[in-house]
Design a protein around this motif. Structure first.
Motif, PDB file in Angstrom:
ATOM      1  N   VAL A 208       0.876  -1.173   0.000  1.00  0.00           N
ATOM      2  CA  VAL A 208       0.000   0.000   0.000  1.00  0.00           C
ATOM      3  C   VAL A 208       0.911   1.219   0.000  1.00  0.00           C
ATOM      4  N   LEU A 209       0.735   2.104  -0.972  1.00  0.00           N
ATOM      5  CA  LEU A 209       1.640   3.239  -1.164  1.00  0.00           C
ATOM      6  C   LEU A 209       0.907   4.539  -0.871  1.00  0.00           C
ATOM      7  N   VAL A 210       1.584   5.414  -0.056  1.00  0.00           N
ATOM      8  CA  VAL A 210       1.055   6.741   0.241  1.00  0.00           C
ATOM      9  C   VAL A 210       2.041   7.768  -0.310  1.00  0.00           C
ATOM     10  N   LYS A 211       1.540   8.668  -1.168  1.00  0.00           N
ATOM     11  CA  LYS A 211       2.372   9.711  -1.754  1.00  0.00           C
ATOM     12  C   LYS A 211       1.899  11.072  -1.255  1.00  0.00           C
ATOM     13  N   VAL A 212       2.852  11.948  -0.927  1.00  0.00           N
ATOM     14  CA  VAL A 212       2.546  13.333  -0.544  1.00  0.00           C
ATOM     15  C   VAL A 212       3.187  14.231  -1.588  1.00  0.00           C
ATOM     16  N   GLN A 213       2.341  15.009  -2.295  1.00  0.00           N
ATOM     17  CA  GLN A 213       2.825  15.871  -3.364  1.00  0.00           C
ATOM     18  C   GLN A 213       2.349  17.297  -3.139  1.00  0.00           C
ATOM     19  N   GLU A 214       3.137  18.232  -3.627  1.00  0.00           N
ATOM     20  CA  GLU A 214       2.795  19.658  -3.494  1.00  0.00           C
ATOM     21  C   GLU A 214       2.482  20.233  -4.881  1.00  0.00           C
ATOM     22  N   THR A 215       1.348  20.918  -4.996  1.00  0.00           N
ATOM     23  CA  THR A 215       1.029  21.664  -6.203  1.00  0.00           C
ATOM     24  C   THR A 215       1.131  23.149  -5.885  1.00  0.00           C
ATOM     25  N   GLN A 216       0.730  23.966  -6.826  1.00  0.00           N
ATOM     26  CA  GLN A 216       0.873  25.419  -6.625  1.00  0.00           C
ATOM     27  C   GLN A 216       0.020  25.923  -5.454  1.00  0.00           C
ATOM     28  N   LYS A 217      -1.181  25.350  -5.298  1.00  0.00           N
ATOM     29  CA  LYS A 217      -2.095  25.845  -4.258  1.00  0.00           C
ATOM     30  C   LYS A 217      -2.481  24.776  -3.240  1.00  0.00           C
ATOM     31  N   THR A 218      -2.136  23.519  -3.479  1.00  0.00           N
ATOM     32  CA  THR A 218      -2.642  22.466  -2.605  1.00  0.00           C
ATOM     33  C   THR A 218      -1.552  21.479  -2.221  1.00  0.00           C
ATOM     34  N   ILE A 219      -1.879  20.695  -1.183  1.00  0.00           N
ATOM     35  CA  ILE A 219      -1.110  19.508  -0.812  1.00  0.00           C
ATOM     36  C   ILE A 219      -1.962  18.302  -1.186  1.00  0.00           C
TER      37      ILE A 219
ATOM     38  N   THR B  53      -9.904   7.271 -11.661  1.00  0.00           N
ATOM     39  CA  THR B  53     -10.476   6.193 -12.478  1.00  0.00           C
ATOM     40  C   THR B  53      -9.508   5.707 -13.556  1.00  0.00           C
ATOM     41  N   SER B  54      -8.400   6.403 -13.734  1.00  0.00           N
ATOM     42  CA  SER B  54      -7.423   5.957 -14.732  1.00  0.00           C
ATOM     43  C   SER B  54      -6.494   4.873 -14.187  1.00  0.00           C
ATOM     44  N   TYR B  55      -6.539   4.639 -12.880  1.00  0.00           N
ATOM     45  CA  TYR B  55      -5.688   3.626 -12.227  1.00  0.00           C
ATOM     46  C   TYR B  55      -6.448   2.305 -12.199  1.00  0.00           C
ATOM     47  N   HIS B  56      -5.849   1.217 -12.742  1.00  0.00           N
ATOM     48  CA  HIS B  56      -6.569  -0.040 -12.898  1.00  0.00           C
ATOM     49  C   HIS B  56      -5.920  -1.218 -12.178  1.00  0.00           C
ATOM     50  N   ASP B  57      -4.867  -0.969 -11.358  1.00  0.00           N
ATOM     51  CA  ASP B  57      -4.215  -2.062 -10.631  1.00  0.00           C
ATOM     52  C   ASP B  57      -4.796  -2.235  -9.232  1.00  0.00           C
ATOM     53  N   GLY B  58      -5.839  -1.542  -8.923  1.00  0.00           N
ATOM     54  CA  GLY B  58      -6.466  -1.568  -7.598  1.00  0.00           C
ATOM     55  C   GLY B  58      -7.312  -0.319  -7.451  1.00  0.00           C
ATOM     56  N   CYS B  59      -7.130   0.405  -6.353  1.00  0.00           N
ATOM     57  CA  CYS B  59      -7.826   1.678  -6.138  1.00  0.00           C
ATOM     58  C   CYS B  59      -6.803   2.751  -5.802  1.00  0.00           C
ATOM     59  N   ARG B  60      -7.024   3.939  -6.337  1.00  0.00           N
ATOM     60  CA  ARG B  60      -6.172   5.080  -6.016  1.00  0.00           C
ATOM     61  C   ARG B  60      -7.082   6.263  -5.666  1.00  0.00           C
ATOM     62  N   PHE B  61      -7.025   6.683  -4.394  1.00  0.00           N
ATOM     63  CA  PHE B  61      -7.806   7.834  -3.932  1.00  0.00           C
ATOM     64  C   PHE B  61      -6.879   9.031  -3.746  1.00  0.00           C
ATOM     65  N   ILE B  62      -7.388  10.210  -4.123  1.00  0.00           N
ATOM     66  CA  ILE B  62      -6.593  11.450  -4.060  1.00  0.00           C
ATOM     67  C   ILE B  62      -7.295  12.412  -3.122  1.00  0.00           C
ATOM     68  N   LEU B  63      -6.596  12.760  -2.015  1.00  0.00           N
ATOM     69  CA  LEU B  63      -7.101  13.752  -1.058  1.00  0.00           C
ATOM     70  C   LEU B  63      -6.316  15.037  -1.268  1.00  0.00           C
ATOM     71  N   GLU B  64      -7.014  16.110  -1.640  1.00  0.00           N
ATOM     72  CA  GLU B  64      -6.360  17.376  -1.971  1.00  0.00           C
ATOM     73  C   GLU B  64      -6.854  18.447  -1.011  1.00  0.00           C
ATOM     74  N   LEU B  65      -5.905  19.136  -0.324  1.00  0.00           N
ATOM     75  CA  LEU B  65      -6.233  20.158   0.674  1.00  0.00           C
ATOM     76  C   LEU B  65      -5.528  21.462   0.329  1.00  0.00           C
ATOM     77  N   PRO B  66      -6.168  22.599   0.642  1.00  0.00           N
ATOM     78  CA  PRO B  66      -5.486  23.882   0.407  1.00  0.00           C
ATOM     79  C   PRO B  66      -4.289  24.048   1.338  1.00  0.00           C
ATOM     80  N   LYS B  67      -3.291  24.800   0.888  1.00  0.00           N
ATOM     81  CA  LYS B  67      -2.092  24.983   1.708  1.00  0.00           C
ATOM     82  C   LYS B  67      -2.387  25.808   2.956  1.00  0.00           C
ATOM     83  N   GLN B  68      -3.385  26.685   2.897  1.00  0.00           N
ATOM     84  CA  GLN B  68      -3.705  27.490   4.087  1.00  0.00           C
ATOM     85  C   GLN B  68      -5.170  27.822   4.093  1.00  0.00           C
TER      86      GLN B  68
END
Length: 631
Positions: A550-561, A616-631
């Motif tokens: 089970v893989l957990v990734k933390v990524q930063e975008t311009q406005k969100t985590i 829905t583009s991930y087909h090897d299981g399930c991939r959920f994306i939680l996106e939060l504002p930086k502030q």
């Protein structure tokens, strides 16, 4: 007579009054006949509705007794010992106000050395007395023989519980009896709960629509169980002192009542015409009847006649006087109105009659007629608008009703699911607890450790379900959000804590963290909500993972985590995409859980100002994306 013969106004006046008399008499005759019919129909519908509600109330009393008896019956079978039976009998009466008494009676050989045993509790005022009954012939009592012979729960007919060797009910009672069996199918006794007819009589003594209306409860033999004349209760029958020649209506009524039919009938009771509505009580051989004297139903009808007859006579006199005067003034200029009347007579209803400046009777009549036509046109348009609005309202009401029915059905399914989901781990914990208690020192330490781990796992399941139920409350969510809304939370630390929590529950699953942000990076959010959301996503991923990773990734975008949780498992079918965030919805109805995990995670993420989506583009299981504002 000559004056009348030569006076057209007088002649027309008398013709008008004669026609008025004929019309009035015919109209009043029809009105009175129709009013009598409508009053009877309204009274029948009213008392039938009242009878339905009363039968439902009686059934609810009986259902409460049945439910209490069934829920305690299985405990009596599970813990079959004298002290437990005394406790169950006392608690059943204590916790159920509809139950007047409860006995749990066993076969003579169930408790060797004790012989016949019966635990009996009875309600006396505000107190509940529980005793081991003195020995008497229990086994030939109707409440014992009937369920034993039928091998199924049943209601007894009302009976007098008097015996001189033990406690007894001073009221006439009916008992709900349930046979008790061991796991091997051996019959061991009967649990019997008593319903007092005195309390039932108080329950059906509702506010009745007419002063002398009353209820009567009758058994299959026509005997009165409940009657306003208490001397008839359990002493008189509906068929006593009936004359077949002169009272066939009561014979027919008695047949309908004793055969469990439902309906209403007009009969003569003791020389008084009455309407009797009757309906059987479900799961019994009893019938509840509502009796209304005919004179009370037609009381409004008679009062109306006393008022209308004088008014009619006065109205005819006034018509005679006014018609003579109006006819005299209207005969000459009527031709002036003929042309306008012919327009309407030709079928042209849309063409408006013009107003006139004439001030005489005909002019006023014409102006009044024109005004009436205009007003009628407005009212017709208003009626059309009202009908359209009513139609829209009815459609909305149908939709609202369907939504309410769906909500009620969903609530019932949810309660059943919650009960099942909580009962299963609770039964496991209770079962292992009994094993540990009864087998202390006899079980190997490794086996004890496995049992403790199983109990701990099921305790965790219970705790998780209760936390979900708490989180599902909008009030609770708002309170938690207000308490922790301004925390500075480490993006990586909250993931590590969630991974640690998941590893404790799924030690066989490999959970890995990949973060693009430094450990010192923090965002302002609600740490409790964020942790609960991540824990739920990791819990689902570990639960449905194939065991590899089970893989957990933390990524930063311009406005969100962005937190990404992905697993390698069976995944989710496309048909479930639109339903997965709906509360109480599960992919498999037989799987554990309440169907609240993803919906609560979705709501938590939105309360934090972000969102939770499925890739829905991930087909090897399930991939959920939680996106939060930086502030």
């Amino acid at each position: 007579m000559d004056k009348i013969r030569h006076s057209l106004s007088l002649k027309l006046g008398f013709i008008v009054i004669l026609l008025a008399i004929v019309v009035f008499v015919a109209s009043l005759g029809v009105m009175f006949v129709q009013s009598r019919y409508m009053l009877r129909k309204e009274a029948t519908e009213r008392v039938t509705s009242l009878l339905d509600n009363t039968v439902l109330r009686v059934s609810s009393y009986m259902n409460a007794v049945e439910t209490a008896t069934n829920s305690n019956g299985w405990m009596a079978q599970e813990f079959l010992n004298p002290d437990s039976l005394l406790t169950f009998s006392h608690r059943l009466v204590l916790l159920n106000s509809h139950v007047n008494g409860c006995s749990i009676t066993t076969e003579p050989d169930v408790f060797p050395g004790l012989g016949p045993f019966s635990a009996y509790s009875i309600r006396e005022g505000d107190s509940i007395i529980t005793v081991k009954e003195a020995a008497y012939d229990y086994y030939n009592q109707i409440w014992y023989k009937k369920p034993k012979n039928q091998a199924s729960p049943c209601w007894t007919d009302p009976y007098n519980d008097y015996n001189d060797k033990s406690l007894y009910s001073k009221d006439i009672i009916a008992s709900y009896c349930k046979p008790l069996y061991l796991e091997n199918g051996r019959f061991v006794g009967v649990i019997s709960s008593d319903l007092s007819f005195r309390r039932l009589k108080e329950a059906i003594a509702v506010k009745l629509p007419y002063p002398n209306t009353y209820f009567a409860l009758i058994n299959s033999e026509g005997q009165f169980i409940i009657h306003p004349d208490s001397t008839k209760e359990m002493n008189k029958t509906l068929f006593e002192d009936l004359d077949v020649e002169t009272q066939p209506d009561l014979i027919a009524l008695g047949h309908e009542v004793t055969t469990g039919s439902k309906g209403h009938m007009r009969v003569s009771l003791y020389g008084t015409p009455c309407l009797v509505c009757y309906q059987p009580v479900p799961e019994t051989s009893w019938c509840l009847a509502l009796v209304i004297p005919d004179s009370e139903i037609l009381q409004t009808y008679y009062r109306l006649a006393y008022i209308l007859v004088p008014l009619i006579v006065l109205g005819l006199i006034i018509i005679l006087l006014i018609s003579r005067k109006i006819v005299a003034q209207s005969i000459e200029p009527l031709n002036q109105l003929l042309q306008q009347s012919q327009i309407i007579a030709s079928g042209n209803y849309k063409e408006q009659i013009p107003h006139t400046k004439r001030q005489d009777a005909v002019g006023k009549l014409q102006n009044s007629f024109a005004t009436m036509q205009e007003s009628l046109d407005r009212h017709v348009n208003d009626i059309k608008s009202a009908n359209e609005e009513t139609k829209r309202s009815n459609e909305e009401l149908v939709k609202a009703t369907k939504l309410a029915e769906d909500a009620d059905r969903q609530k019932t399914l949810f309660i059943q699911d919650v009960t099942h989901q909580i009962r299963t781990p609770l039964n496991i914990i209770m079962g292992f607890a009994q094993v540990l208690r009864k087998s202390e020192g006899e079980i190997p330490r490794d086996e004890v450790k496995k049992i403790v781990e199983m109990m701990e796992h099921n305790s965790m399941l219970l705790s998780r379900m209760l936390l979900m139920l708490y989180d599902s409350s909008d009030e609770a969510a708002s309170e938690e959000l207000q308490m922790h809304r301004d925390e500075m939370v480490s993006c990586n630390e909250v993931v590590r804590e969630s991974i640690s929590y998941t590893r404790e529950r799924f030690p066989e699953i490999n959970v890995k963290l990949e973060s693009d942000v430094p450990d010192t990076y923090r965002i302002r959010t609600n740490g409790l909500y964020l942790m609960r959301t991540l824990r739920e996503l990791l819990y689902n991923a570990a639960k449905y993972s194939d065991g590899a990773l089970v893989l957990v990734k933390v990524q930063e975008t311009q406005k969100t985590i962005r937190y990404i949780v992905e697993d390698h498992g069976p995944g989710m079918s496309e048909s479930y995409y639109d339903l997965m965030f709906e509360p109480f919805t599960k992919v498999n109805e037989l799987s554990e859980g309440l169907g609240l995990g993803l919906p609560l995670s979705k709501r938590h993420s939105q309360n934090l100002g972000g969102d939770l989506t499925l890739d829905t583009s991930y087909h090897d299981g399930c991939r959920f994306i939680l996106e939060l504002p930086k502030q």
